[in-house]
Design a protein around this motif. Structure first.
Motif, short mmCIF file in Angstrom:
data_model
loop_
_atom_site.label_atom_id
_atom_site.label_comp_id
_atom_site.label_asym_id
_atom_site.label_seq_id
_atom_site.Cartn_x
_atom_site.Cartn_y
_atom_site.Cartn_z
N LEU A 71 8.35 -2.25 -5.19
CA LEU A 71 7.25 -1.53 -5.81
C LEU A 71 6.76 -0.46 -4.85
N VAL A 72 6.77 0.81 -5.30
CA VAL A 72 6.19 1.91 -4.52
C VAL A 72 5.30 2.72 -5.45
N VAL A 73 4.55 3.67 -4.88
CA VAL A 73 3.56 4.39 -5.67
C VAL A 73 3.81 5.90 -5.62
N CYS A 74 4.02 6.49 -6.77
CA CYS A 74 4.01 7.93 -7.01
C CYS A 74 4.73 8.75 -5.93
N TYR A 75 4.00 9.37 -5.02
CA TYR A 75 4.56 10.28 -4.02
C TYR A 75 5.57 9.60 -3.11
N ASP A 76 5.51 8.28 -2.96
CA ASP A 76 6.52 7.55 -2.20
C ASP A 76 7.93 7.82 -2.73
N ASP A 122 0.82 -1.20 0.00
CA ASP A 122 0.00 0.00 0.00
C ASP A 122 0.86 1.26 0.00
N LYS A 123 0.41 2.24 -0.76
CA LYS A 123 1.10 3.53 -0.81
C LYS A 123 1.20 4.10 0.61
N ARG A 124 2.41 4.42 0.99
CA ARG A 124 2.66 4.90 2.35
C ARG A 124 2.45 6.41 2.47
N HIS A 125 2.98 7.15 1.53
CA HIS A 125 2.98 8.61 1.59
C HIS A 125 1.84 9.14 0.72
N LEU A 126 0.80 9.64 1.37
CA LEU A 126 -0.38 10.12 0.67
C LEU A 126 -0.26 11.62 0.42
N PHE A 127 -0.57 12.01 -0.80
CA PHE A 127 -0.28 13.37 -1.27
C PHE A 127 -1.11 14.38 -0.49
N PRO A 128 -0.48 15.30 0.27
CA PRO A 128 -1.24 16.18 1.16
C PRO A 128 -1.94 17.34 0.46
N ILE A 129 -1.50 17.69 -0.75
CA ILE A 129 -2.12 18.81 -1.45
C ILE A 129 -3.51 18.42 -1.96
#
Length: 274
Positions: A155-160, A122-129
């Motif tokens: 495997l990581v997702v975007c903002y990670d 699961d994506k760990r860092h969720l985009f705060p903006i």
């Protein structure tokens, strides 16, 4: 224009394809049809195909819509991915809008293998903006190492991607390839490519960033943003007429590069509190 074929190396070569495509908002069935059309065009000797972040929905901020379309790990999307991987004979990576057993919602990455094995993270860092950090739940575990055809993969997702500790290579658990499905707007394309290149150099790995195309209310996603970097930070992608990007990754060359310049042995030891 790049050539139209690559031949795998005998030294554990890995042919990888990233498919940037436009994603219809919150329309799972149409996006699955679009993805199937793209997969049918993939060259048959490919080992891994990478799809963009949230490839069946795009980013959905509305809680009611999320509740209607989010799927479990044994739902329609993952079942379809398993059938595709088996049929085509390559692994498929990306992320989808997932519903956990706890009733919470996740931006969940997947790695689906032809034999049916599936790895999730699961994506760990969720985009705060955006509202992602309010409507989705962050992952609570480090991305696992996936062993596939002789390679170690994360495997990581975007903002990670912006958080180097999250993907830091360790001497006792070296990985070779970082896959990053993304929804990264063109306004920050310089940073996207810079961060992918930096992760490749600092970890002595290959990195693949597969970004969506099209636009939504959060930004524009132009063609040409998806990239593949080698361990020296050089973009090694080849672009086909259909927009797919390819690269041949060579594990033997990667290992020899680490032996010549073993920077990974000087990595600082640390722990991460989750």
């Amino acid at each position: 224009m790049a050539t139209e074929s690559l031949s795998p190396s005998i030294n554990q070569g890995m042919k990888i394809c990233a498919i940037p495509f436009d994603i219809a908002y919150a329309d799972v069935e149409n996006n699955l049809i679009s993805a199937a059309h793209q997969l049918n065009q993939v060259e048959p000797d490919t080992d891994i195909v990478v799809l963009p972040e949230l490839f069946t929905t795009s980013f959905v901020p509305d809680a009611k819509t999320i509740a209607e379309i989010a799927e479990t790990n044994d739902g329609h999307t993952v079942d379809t991915l398993k059938r595709w991987a088996q049929y085509f004979g390559f692994a498929i990576a990306g992320s989808f809008l997932a519903k956990g057993d706890n009733g919470k919602y996740y931006n969940r990455a997947f790695f689906v293998e032809p034999m049916g094995d599936v790895t999730f993270t699961d994506k760990r860092h969720l985009f705060p903006i955006s509202s992602e950090s309010r409507t989705y739940t962050p992952g609570n575990a480090l991305p696992p190492t996936i062993r596939y055809r002789g390679w170690n993969i994360k495997l990581v997702v975007c903002y990670d991607l912006r958080f180097p500790v999250w993907t830091r290579n360790q001497p006792e658990n070296l990985y070779d390839l970082l896959i990053v499905p993304s929804n990264w707007p063109v306004a920050r394309v310089k940073q996207f490519k810079l961060l992918l290149s930096a992760r490749a150099v600092e970890n002595q790995i290959y990195t693949v960033g597969c970004n969506r195309t099209g636009s939504d209310k959060f930004g524009d996603y132009t063609t040409g943003m998806s990239v593949i970097f080698d361990n020296l930070g050089d973009d090694i992608k080849e672009t086909r007429r259909n927009g797919h990007i390819y690269a041949l990754l060579d594990l033997q060359n990667l290992k020899e590069g680490r032996e010549r310049f073993p920077a990974y042995l000087s990595t600082d030891r640390f722990t991460i509190d989750l």
